[in-house]
Design an enzyme around this catalytic site. Structure first.
Site: not given
Length: 283
Positions: A176, A148-149, A37, A34-35
């Protein structure tokens, strides 16, 4: 872009790059891009001479009853996105390539892995550390990029690299989010329509906590309880895994919020286990 599956071929290629003085950047992933990555790959492309993206759904970081078999996969789409975002190599090994019969060595950081996600996933970070160290040995990057998630994962990998004198700069990049605030995750695909409508409230509750701290509240328990009350009302379909206010480097629980504080949370929402975090104080 080359697609490689053999660890030895990857290592030989990266050895040649290093001998030529090239700056290799590694982006470890489990795929289904997804965005978030794409932002990691784009950053890697901006700082490195060569970019290696690994795509490996690592069985050793999944526990019994978790979603190893169900984890979404789409290699053709992922390969196209990796190439579009500047990868020089997409490394897609099989489990037997990374963990052959007789594998007996594991890496752990117990002081950081036994809290937060480690409570309900006790073997998870052992699998993460071991596969990341193997990727470091294969790609020999100067820089490795993580989102960082997965803040706890980032803290653990940084400590592992520091304690074992690994010459890799471990870089964390910002979360993101979707337009409504939900942290992008490959597992968001598991959410039903109703669950998806509630999921952004995870982020909104974190923002509430940060606003309280910015307004002068310093009692961590009071901040956590205010967020918990918000989530009880706004996430009726969710089950709390944990809500913790910790030091962002040591992950130790905080009683008072001073110069650095992170709120990390995990919720089970239907089939999805969603994690998120936000710095309440500090940068």
């Amino acid at each position: 872009m080359q697609i490689l599956t053999d660890p030895r071929t990857l290592q030989q290629t990266c050895l040649r790059w290093r001998a030529d003085g090239q700056h290799t950047v590694l982006v470890p992933t489990m795929g289904y891009y997804h965005s978030g990555h794409e932002s990691l790959m784009s950053y890697a492309r901006s700082v490195g001479d060569k970019v290696v993206v690994s795509l490996f759904v690592n069985p050793t970081q999944f526990g019994p009853g978790e979603d190893l078999a169900a984890y979404p996969r789409d290699l053709e789409r992922d390969a196209a996105l990796a190439e579009a975002n500047g990868a020089d190599i997409l490394f897609t090994p099989q489990p037997a390539d990374m963990f052959p019969a007789g594998h007996a060595t594991w890496i752990e950081v117990p002081s950081l892995a036994g809290t937060l996600c480690g409570v309900s996933r006790p073997t998870h970070f052992r699998g993460v550390c071991t596969v990341v160290m193997k990727l470091f040995q294969l790609a020999m990057p100067r820089t490795a990029v993580f989102g960082q998630k997965d803040w706890q994962q980032l803290a653990i990998i940084r400590r592992m690299a520091r304690d074992l004198n690994v010459p890799v700069d471990v870089v964390g990049r910002p979360i993101v989010r979707e337009q409504d605030g939900l942290a992008m995750s490959s597992r968001n695909i598991y959410l039903s329509t109703e669950e998806r409508a509630q999921a952004p409230n995870i982020h909104h509750g974190l923002a509430l906590g940060r606003a309280l701290v910015q307004g002068g509240e310093r009692d961590a328990a009071a901040v956590a309880e205010a967020m918990r009350r918000y989530w009880r009302e706004s996430l009726p379909l969710a089950q709390e895994d944990y809500i913790s206010i910790v030091h962002p480097e040591t992950l130790e629980p905080l009683a008072r919020i001073t110069d650095a504080a992170l709120c990390a949370v995990a919720f089970r929402l239907g089939k999805a286990r969603l994690i998120d975090n936000m710095l309440l104080a500090g940068e």
